[in-house]
Design a protein around this motif. Sequence first.
Motif, short mmCIF file in Angstrom:
data_model
loop_
_atom_site.label_atom_id
_atom_site.label_comp_id
_atom_site.label_asym_id
_atom_site.label_seq_id
_atom_site.Cartn_x
_atom_site.Cartn_y
_atom_site.Cartn_z
N ILE A 1 -36.52 103.93 107.12
CA ILE A 1 -35.96 103.41 108.38
C ILE A 1 -35.82 101.90 108.25
CG2 ILE A 1 -36.36 103.19 110.88
CD1 ILE A 1 -38.16 105.75 110.53
N GLY A 2 -34.58 101.44 108.30
CA GLY A 2 -34.30 100.01 108.14
C GLY A 2 -35.00 99.18 109.21
N ALA A 3 -35.28 97.94 108.83
CA ALA A 3 -36.05 97.07 109.73
C ALA A 3 -35.26 96.68 110.97
CB ALA A 3 -36.50 95.81 109.00
N GLY A 4 -33.95 96.94 110.98
CA GLY A 4 -33.16 96.60 112.16
C GLY A 4 -32.85 97.80 113.04
N VAL A 5 -33.45 98.95 112.71
CA VAL A 5 -33.16 100.17 113.48
C VAL A 5 -33.95 100.13 114.80
CG1 VAL A 5 -33.42 102.68 113.54
CG2 VAL A 5 -32.67 101.55 111.44
N SER A 6 -33.25 100.33 115.90
CA SER A 6 -33.91 100.29 117.21
C SER A 6 -34.54 101.64 117.55
CB SER A 6 -32.90 99.91 118.29
OG SER A 6 -31.99 100.98 118.49
N GLY A 7 -35.43 101.60 118.50
CA GLY A 7 -36.06 102.82 118.96
C GLY A 7 -35.03 103.83 119.46
N ALA A 8 -34.01 103.34 120.15
CA ALA A 8 -32.98 104.24 120.66
C ALA A 8 -32.26 104.95 119.52
CB ALA A 8 -31.98 103.47 121.52
N GLU A 9 -31.99 104.20 118.45
CA GLU A 9 -31.31 104.82 117.30
C GLU A 9 -32.20 105.87 116.64
OE1 GLU A 9 -28.50 100.95 116.23
OE2 GLU A 9 -30.52 101.08 115.40
N MET A 10 -33.50 105.60 116.58
CA MET A 10 -34.42 106.60 116.02
C MET A 10 -34.39 107.88 116.83
SD MET A 10 -37.70 104.24 114.99
CE MET A 10 -38.78 105.66 114.74
N SER A 11 -34.41 107.72 118.15
CA SER A 11 -34.49 108.92 119.00
C SER A 11 -33.19 109.72 118.97
CB SER A 11 -34.83 108.52 120.44
OG SER A 11 -33.76 107.81 121.01
N GLU A 12 -32.12 109.13 118.44
CA GLU A 12 -30.84 109.85 118.35
C GLU A 12 -30.67 110.53 116.99
OE1 GLU A 12 -28.12 106.72 119.36
OE2 GLU A 12 -28.84 106.64 121.43
N ASN A 13 -31.66 110.38 116.09
CA ASN A 13 -31.59 111.00 114.77
C ASN A 13 -32.38 112.31 114.81
OD1 ASN A 13 -32.35 111.72 112.02
ND2 ASN A 13 -31.41 109.76 111.43
N ALA A 14 -31.66 113.42 114.89
CA ALA A 14 -32.31 114.73 115.13
C ALA A 14 -33.28 115.09 114.01
CB ALA A 14 -31.24 115.81 115.28
N ASP A 15 -32.94 114.79 112.77
CA ASP A 15 -33.83 115.14 111.65
C ASP A 15 -35.14 114.39 111.76
OD1 ASP A 15 -31.85 116.74 110.72
OD2 ASP A 15 -31.22 115.42 109.07
N LEU A 16 -35.02 113.11 112.08
CA LEU A 16 -36.22 112.28 112.19
C LEU A 16 -37.10 112.77 113.35
CD1 LEU A 16 -37.77 109.73 111.29
CD2 LEU A 16 -36.38 108.42 112.90
N VAL A 17 -36.45 113.09 114.46
CA VAL A 17 -37.20 113.57 115.63
C VAL A 17 -37.92 114.88 115.28
CG1 VAL A 17 -37.00 114.46 117.98
CG2 VAL A 17 -35.70 112.43 117.30
N ALA A 18 -37.25 115.74 114.51
CA ALA A 18 -37.86 117.02 114.16
C ALA A 18 -39.06 116.82 113.23
CB ALA A 18 -36.83 117.93 113.49
N ALA A 19 -38.96 115.89 112.31
CA ALA A 19 -40.03 115.70 111.32
C ALA A 19 -41.19 114.88 111.88
CB ALA A 19 -39.46 115.01 110.07
#
Lengths: 749, 286, 159
Positions: B67-85
């Motif tokens: 996860i890049g250092a500029g990725v926001s929390g909102a962008e993380m929550s929109e990544n379904a794979d990441l949310v699942a894992a």
Amino acid sequence: MALDSKSDLPQFKVVGTRPARPDGIDKVTGRARFGADMSAPGMLTGLILRSPHAHARIVSIDTSKAEALAGVHAVVTRKDFREITDDDFTADILDNCMAGAKALYDGHAIAAVAASSTKIAREALKLIDVTYEKLDHVTDVDEAIEDGAPVLHEGRSDETVPAGMSPNVLSRYEFGHGDPEEGLKNADHVVERTYKTEATHQGYIEPHACLAQMGPDGQGDLWVCTQGHYMVRNTCAAILGIEQGQLRVTASEIGGGFGGKTTLFLEPVALMLAKKSGRPVKMVMTRSEVLRATGPTASTSIDVKIGMTKDGKITAGFAEMRYQGGAYPGSPVEFGAMSAFAPYDLEHVKTIGWDIVTNRPKAAAYRAPGAPMAAFAVESAIDELARHFGLDPLEVRLKNAAREGTKASYGPTYPAIGLEATLRTAKDHPHWSAPLGENQGRGVACGFWFNFGGDTCVTLNITPDGTVTVSEGNPDIGGSRASMSMMAAEELGIPYEKVRTIVADTGSLGQNEVTDGSRVTFAVGLATIEAARAAKREMCKRAAMIWGIDEEAVEWVDGAAQPAGPNAGKFPPMTLAEIAETASNTGGPIAGHHEANPEGAGVSFATHMCDVEVDPDTGAAKILRYTVFQDAGKAIHPAYVEGQFQGGAAQGIGWALNEEYIYGDDGILQNAGFLDYRVPVASDLPMIDAVILEIPNPGHPYGVRGVGETSIVPPLAAVANAVSAAAGVRMTDLPMSPPKLLAALHAKG
Amino acid sequence: MHYLSPTTVDDAVAMLAAQTGDCRILAGGTDLLVRMKSGFAEPDAIVDIKRIEGMRDILHEDGGFRIGAGVSGAEMSENADLVAAWPGVVEAAGLIGSTQIQGRATMAGNLCNASPAADSVPAMVAANAVARIAGPNGQRDLPVAEVPTGPGKTSLAPGEFVTSIFLPARPDRSGDAYLRFIPRTEMDIAVVGCGVSVTLDENGTCTDARVALGAVAPTVILVPEAAEALIGTTLDDAVLEAVAKACSAAATPISDKRGTVEFRTHVAGVLARRATKIAKTRAGGK
Amino acid sequence: MTKVHVTTTINGDPTEFLCEPDETLLDVLRDRLGMTGSKEGCGTGDCGACSVTLNGRLVCSCLVLGAEAEGQEIGTIEGMAQGENLHVLQKKFIEHAALQCGICTPGLLVAAKSLLEKNPDPTEEETRYWLAGNLCRCTGYDKIIRAVMDAAKEMREAA
């Protein structure tokens, strides 16, 4: 029988409807101009240097380096202001705006600069060299009156304070009748407790801001967000030693006030900077400055003793109330002592209030100043008594409720009032009988506010095309321009859309009291109605002139003049627009105006009901359901009346649960920001049901009572009673923050 | 003051090396700009890393996520794979501030701000996350737990900055959770935070666990006693009680404007119990 | 100190400005571009009165540097109505009396618009949590939430 009879009132066409507010589009598009939204050519930025100490003697201030900085156009300290020796009230306001001999609290203004940019102004503040001699400080109300407590002022206590008390006690107030000690003997049970509330801030989202200009000829102009621009004019004139008529103050749109914008903070300083620099000066506070140096209400410590018979009759009520109002006289303890038992019809009642100073910012009014804390103490004790006897807390209140003819604890005898109606409506409401789950509790509480009148001027002009403009002198803090337009339209018999109300500057009308005391819809409304009536009389006169009949033979019906009966002559009705069109030929422009200081504001009562769930593992309290029952007299614009009920409840919930001024041992405010000064956010609250009762106020032509303040009086106690019921432990200290509630739960075992 | 906006890591490293005064990294800015507004920070230079290639990306790597250092929390929550894992980590990052803050705040920034109460850090520590650090001596990887060394202090050397956070691959039947306590429902700093990650075997027995606490010590702490209590059990109520006890025992908090020692100590245990339950459910435990 | 030259787009308008390197986007909007619809209630991201969108993402403009706007798309309250046609949310705020003083209103409208773009059918709870970063001190939020929910309904029906 209907609880709220409207039989004596006119049949309304406009009043009671919910039209769009005249400033609506400006406010949803970002066009509305608030305090910080104005600028002027050549404007400078003004900033204030504030004390980093809670209490310190100001030994010296060296401003020479700041003055020498390029881009700095003026530096102001207290030395620039004249001494005010004949008026303590104004002298204290000046001392709060710019410290004299001592810094009295963390954040107290010490000096100010005006510079060509914010950056340079900030740099200049750092170059001001202040030598302080630190003094011991005290911020707790009870500690402030102990022997040996640090003393803020010598010789400020008035004649009501007995000899030998701390110089930090400035005044004593007493209200009541009968003999409480005698009454307590007839009680089957007495609750005697001490309650404490922490200071809270009004929390308006718009920081204080103003734009000042001041010439060497003594003429000044000020644009400012305030609840009362006439007050700003008069007080600034007194401080600066100029004539009131030479200072024109224009009220910006105001981004919330709740009492906190009824006094001065920046304005005299901005005018002095403008005078010295010869340039317009704009000053805008940061949120940290707002919390450190403006408005909080008092923190309090209140002893209550109430006796009750086993069938729920209160035999006596007594309260001794200590309010600290910050570093100057004027905590709202007098209102607290007057209002504490106002909802009840008591044979024996007494309240004593003590006004106390501490090293905190000067308390400003906050929505029903002084009353919410008093109601918290008294309504908590009554709740505890009701629970002790297993009685219905609404029945207990009904049994003791003040009614028409009751001699109030603070002196007067009530005319028709609405407390009983709010209690009966609450009892019949589905909320009262709704089931509760595990760890849930329900609380009720009553509240009262006096409501005020005050100096008021309204001018109503009929334009040549038959529309109407209303000029009033009170900043519109929650939709009052809509209400004035509605009352003018109602009285004139024309559509709401034909009236536009503006808030006029201080050059355009006579003296107007501040937007406070829930007075505007009552007093300005009354003046608007009277101004409309004056215009109607004039229009009837013009019609009579045109028709060649006596003016007594003309009456105003449905927006038109018409002959008053068959003997007056046969003429078709002449509308407002028709009369306006020919006004130039019948005597010139038509207007009505009214100036008054109306009595008869009409007290207002409310009952609040609240359901809370407590998490026994963490002490977190969640508001599940909330209902407000309040007497509005007559709701002119019901949506904005509901809004007042809901907003007051929300502020009270914040006060009860999480809002507080937190001082460190060093006397420095620990939470000067919205991060840790925790006002309720949208996800903290449920919908807040607002039930409007209408028991007409005989003192207003349409029956209006003020509604803005009563709504913050009951919630502290309503929430505390609900939390206490849910937690199974009586909570007597506000706020009931999770650490405090969890500690109480653990202490209970 | 200077605003610098490099587009490569090397440029950023060079810019940082060239600065002599107070130089700050700008990722989401939700801490830095607040400090500047309050007068607590007056940097001579700001290096905005968001225009560096890869800083806004979430990439699959070795079965895990970078996860890049500029990725926001909102962008993380929109990544379904990441949310699942890593639902717990995503939720923790998602608790930082309001929706508006979510649009900007990054986990790397949350980590480097080095607040003991940082929401995403206990979740990252429980997840055994690794920070990738760039600096004048090249690139290095450091477990997230070793980045903060005290309130406002990190182990990063001058000229170094975090470029990404790596969340490792998840074994089957794994679950994580993060809970915090705040006085309101939103907008507060954690009074206590707890991140839990567990892996179960086919019988529902816990084979691996990590439990971390926030806001109860000068840095986020790992609680090995809590993990030991979990491993080898089916995470029944008695075990949850032991985890709560271990976490309360491990807490060494202070009293401040947000909470008392007693409150934080007790609630550390409460949150550990509740978070473990959620992690267990997410791992498929019954 | 050298000013930064920034080329950006605000409400669809190509815009250029010079700002200090440490100047916030909010200060740029208000003090340099005369767009005072975005308000400063705290300057620390705690009140939401300065809400704008940055490339469609809801942010507090007090926590964005003006310099960061280079090449980005900014949306503010001033761009919400199309000519004299108010956005449904703006109409509903007036209709439901969802404002008293109006200082929080621009930020709330920008935030609510952003919510409905992402979630056209939010529950009351989702709406309350999405808007938790927008403080309102006047209304107790009741009428604001009703206005947003009603606007969502009307927008769904029109879609």
